[in-house]
Design a protein around this motif. Structure first.
Motif, short mmCIF file in Angstrom:
data_model
loop_
_atom_site.label_atom_id
_atom_site.label_comp_id
_atom_site.label_asym_id
_atom_site.label_seq_id
_atom_site.Cartn_x
_atom_site.Cartn_y
_atom_site.Cartn_z
N SER A 140 3.14 -1.13 18.20
CA SER A 140 2.21 -0.64 17.18
C SER A 140 0.78 -0.60 17.69
CB SER A 140 2.30 -1.52 15.93
OG SER A 140 1.52 -0.99 14.89
N VAL A 141 0.34 -1.66 18.38
CA VAL A 141 -1.04 -1.68 18.88
C VAL A 141 -1.24 -0.63 19.97
CG1 VAL A 141 -1.55 -4.06 18.22
CG2 VAL A 141 -0.59 -3.60 20.47
N LEU A 142 -0.21 -0.35 20.75
CA LEU A 142 -0.31 0.70 21.76
C LEU A 142 -0.42 2.08 21.09
CD1 LEU A 142 2.32 -0.54 24.39
CD2 LEU A 142 -0.17 -0.60 24.59
N GLU A 143 0.32 2.25 20.00
CA GLU A 143 0.23 3.50 19.24
C GLU A 143 -1.15 3.64 18.59
OE1 GLU A 143 3.63 3.30 16.68
OE2 GLU A 143 5.04 3.41 18.37
N HIS A 144 -1.74 2.52 18.20
CA HIS A 144 -3.09 2.55 17.65
C HIS A 144 -4.09 3.06 18.70
CE1 HIS A 144 -2.55 -0.46 14.07
NE2 HIS A 144 -1.83 0.63 13.95
N ASP A 145 -3.87 2.65 19.95
CA ASP A 145 -4.74 3.14 21.03
C ASP A 145 -4.70 4.67 21.09
OD1 ASP A 145 -5.64 0.64 21.89
OD2 ASP A 145 -4.00 0.40 23.34
N GLU A 146 -3.52 5.23 20.89
CA GLU A 146 -3.37 6.69 20.91
C GLU A 146 -4.04 7.33 19.70
OE1 GLU A 146 -2.21 10.57 22.08
OE2 GLU A 146 -2.62 8.69 23.12
N ILE A 147 -3.93 6.69 18.52
CA ILE A 147 -4.61 7.20 17.32
C ILE A 147 -6.11 7.23 17.55
CG2 ILE A 147 -5.14 6.72 14.89
CD1 ILE A 147 -2.27 5.58 14.65
N ILE A 148 -6.63 6.16 18.15
CA ILE A 148 -8.07 6.10 18.46
C ILE A 148 -8.45 7.25 19.39
CG2 ILE A 148 -9.87 4.77 19.65
CD1 ILE A 148 -8.35 2.21 18.67
N ARG A 149 -7.63 7.48 20.40
CA ARG A 149 -7.90 8.56 21.36
C ARG A 149 -7.91 9.93 20.65
NH1 ARG A 149 -5.80 12.38 24.39
NH2 ARG A 149 -3.74 12.18 23.43
N LEU A 150 -6.96 10.15 19.77
CA LEU A 150 -6.88 11.43 19.05
C LEU A 150 -8.11 11.65 18.18
CD1 LEU A 150 -3.09 11.37 18.02
CD2 LEU A 150 -4.16 12.92 19.68
N LEU A 151 -8.56 10.58 17.51
CA LEU A 151 -9.74 10.70 16.65
C LEU A 151 -11.00 10.91 17.49
CD1 LEU A 151 -8.98 7.90 14.02
CD2 LEU A 151 -8.97 10.37 13.62
N GLU A 152 -11.07 10.19 18.60
CA GLU A 152 -12.25 10.29 19.46
C GLU A 152 -12.37 11.70 20.06
OE1 GLU A 152 -14.47 7.40 22.70
OE2 GLU A 152 -12.27 7.35 22.56
N GLN A 153 -11.23 12.31 20.36
CA GLN A 153 -11.24 13.64 20.96
C GLN A 153 -11.22 14.76 19.92
OE1 GLN A 153 -8.04 13.86 23.81
NE2 GLN A 153 -9.01 12.43 25.23
N ARG A 154 -11.25 14.36 18.64
CA ARG A 154 -11.16 15.33 17.54
C ARG A 154 -9.99 16.30 17.75
NH1 ARG A 154 -14.88 14.03 14.19
NH2 ARG A 154 -17.06 13.68 14.72
N ALA A 155 -8.83 15.70 17.92
CA ALA A 155 -7.60 16.48 18.12
C ALA A 155 -7.31 17.35 16.90
CB ALA A 155 -6.44 15.54 18.40
N ALA A 156 -6.44 18.31 17.08
CA ALA A 156 -6.06 19.21 15.98
C ALA A 156 -5.44 18.40 14.84
CB ALA A 156 -5.06 20.25 16.48
N PRO A 157 -5.75 18.77 13.58
CA PRO A 157 -5.24 18.01 12.43
C PRO A 157 -3.73 17.82 12.45
CG PRO A 157 -6.83 19.64 11.71
CD PRO A 157 -6.60 19.88 13.16
N LYS A 211 -1.77 17.63 14.95
CA LYS A 211 -1.39 16.67 15.98
C LYS A 211 -1.61 15.24 15.49
CE LYS A 211 -1.76 16.00 20.97
NZ LYS A 211 -2.39 16.49 22.23
N ILE A 212 -2.75 15.01 14.85
CA ILE A 212 -3.05 13.68 14.28
C ILE A 212 -2.03 13.33 13.20
CG2 ILE A 212 -4.72 12.34 12.95
CD1 ILE A 212 -6.94 13.97 14.31
N GLU A 213 -1.78 14.28 12.31
CA GLU A 213 -0.85 14.03 11.20
C GLU A 213 0.53 13.66 11.72
OE1 GLU A 213 0.96 16.22 7.20
OE2 GLU A 213 -0.43 17.29 8.51
N ALA A 214 1.03 14.42 12.68
CA ALA A 214 2.37 14.17 13.22
C ALA A 214 2.47 12.80 13.89
CB ALA A 214 2.75 15.27 14.21
N PHE A 215 1.42 12.43 14.65
CA PHE A 215 1.48 11.16 15.37
C PHE A 215 1.40 9.98 14.42
CE2 PHE A 215 0.10 7.52 17.78
CZ PHE A 215 0.91 7.61 18.92
N VAL A 216 0.49 10.03 13.44
CA VAL A 216 0.35 8.91 12.50
C VAL A 216 1.62 8.77 11.66
CG1 VAL A 216 -0.94 8.02 10.51
CG2 VAL A 216 -2.17 9.05 12.43
#
Length: 211
Positions: free
Chosen positions: A171-188, A190-195
Motif C-alpha cells: 500500500s505505501v509503495l502504491e502511495h508513492d505512485e499516487i504521489i508521482r501521478l499527482l506531482e506530474q499532473r497525470a491524465a485524470p 490514469k489517476i482514477e484507474a490507479f487509485v
C-alpha cells in the motif's frame, strides 16, 4: 463536555482503535466506575453508539461491539474504491504542488507505523493520505459521499483491521505512485484507474486472508 458526551467519545475511541474488538461485551457498571459517574450517561452513550452501528444490544449479554460483517465491509470498500478514484482524479487537476511534501510526510509516517507494526496508526495515516489526495475535488457532493462511506466502514470494522504486513507494505509503495501521478499532473483517467485499483487491492487482500 458532559458525562454522556465524554463516555461516548471514550467508548467510540476504544472501539475504533481495537481496544474493544468485535463481540466485546461492555459492562456498564464497570465503565461508570472508571469515569466516576452513574450508569445513566453510559446507557445514553451506548444508545448513541448503537445508532452509529458500533454497538448491538443482545438478550442476556447487554451491549456488545458489533461483529464485523465481511460482505458488508467488502461491498463498502469496493464502492469507496470507485468514488475515491474519481474524486482523486478531479482533485489531481487542481492539486497544489506545494502540498506534495505533505503527502510524502504522511506516507513516511505510514512506513514508520508499519515498521512498528502499529496498524491503528497506519490506518489513521492512510485516511489522512487519501483525504488530502481528494481535498481539491470540486464536486462537494462526491466528497460528502466519500466521508459518509468512511463512516460506514468505521461502523463495520475497527481502524487498521484491514491491513496485514504484506498488504500494508504494498500500500505505501502504491502511495508513492499516487504521489508521482499527482506531482506530474497525470491524465485524470490514469489517476482514477490507479487509485481505484489501489483500493481494490485491499479488497482482494482482505478476501484472501479469510479464504
Amino acid at each position: 463536555m458532559n458525562k454522556q458526551q465524554f463516555a461516548y467519545k471514550l467508548l467510540r475511541a476504544r472501539i475504533l482503535d481495537g481496544t474493544y474488538g468485535p463481540g466485546y461485551r461492555i459492562v456498564i457498571d464497570q465503565i461508570a466506575r472508571e469515569i466516576e459517574t452513574s450508569a445513566i450517561p453510559i446507557r445514553e452513550a451506548l444508545r448513541q453508539l448503537e445508532s452509529d452501528g458500533l454497538i448491538q444490544f443482545k438478550p442476556y449479554s447487554g451491549a456488545i461491539v458489533t461483529p464485523i460483517n465481511e460482505n458488508e465491509y467488502l461491498e463498502t470498500l469496493s464502492v469507496l474504491a470507485v468514488i475515491e478514484g474519481y474524486a482523486t482524479a478531479i482533485s489531481g487537476q487542481h492539486f497544489p504542488l506545494d502540498r506534495i511534501p505533505d503527502l510524502k510526510e504522511i506516507n513516511q509516517s505510514m512506513k514508520q507505523a508499519l515498521e512498528e507494526l502499529d496498524f491503528v496508526s497506519f490506518g489513521k495515516h492512510n485516511r489522512l493520505f487519501h483525504g488530502l489526495t481528494y481535498e481539491y475535488c470540486e464536486n462537494k457532493y462526491l466528497v460528502e459521499n466519500i466521508r459518509s462511506t468512511w463512516k460506514r466502514l468505521d461502523s463495520i470494522r475497527r481502524a487498521g483491521s484491514a491491513f496485514m504486513p504484506v498488504r500494508a507494505k504494498e500500500s505505501v509503495l502504491e502511495h508513492d505512485e499516487i504521489i508521482r501521478l499527482l506531482e506530474q499532473r497525470a491524465a485524470p483517467e490514469k489517476i482514477e484507474a490507479f487509485v481505484r485499483e489501489h483500493k481494490l487491492n485491499t479488497v482482494k487482500s482482505f478476501y484472501h486472508q479469510r479464504h
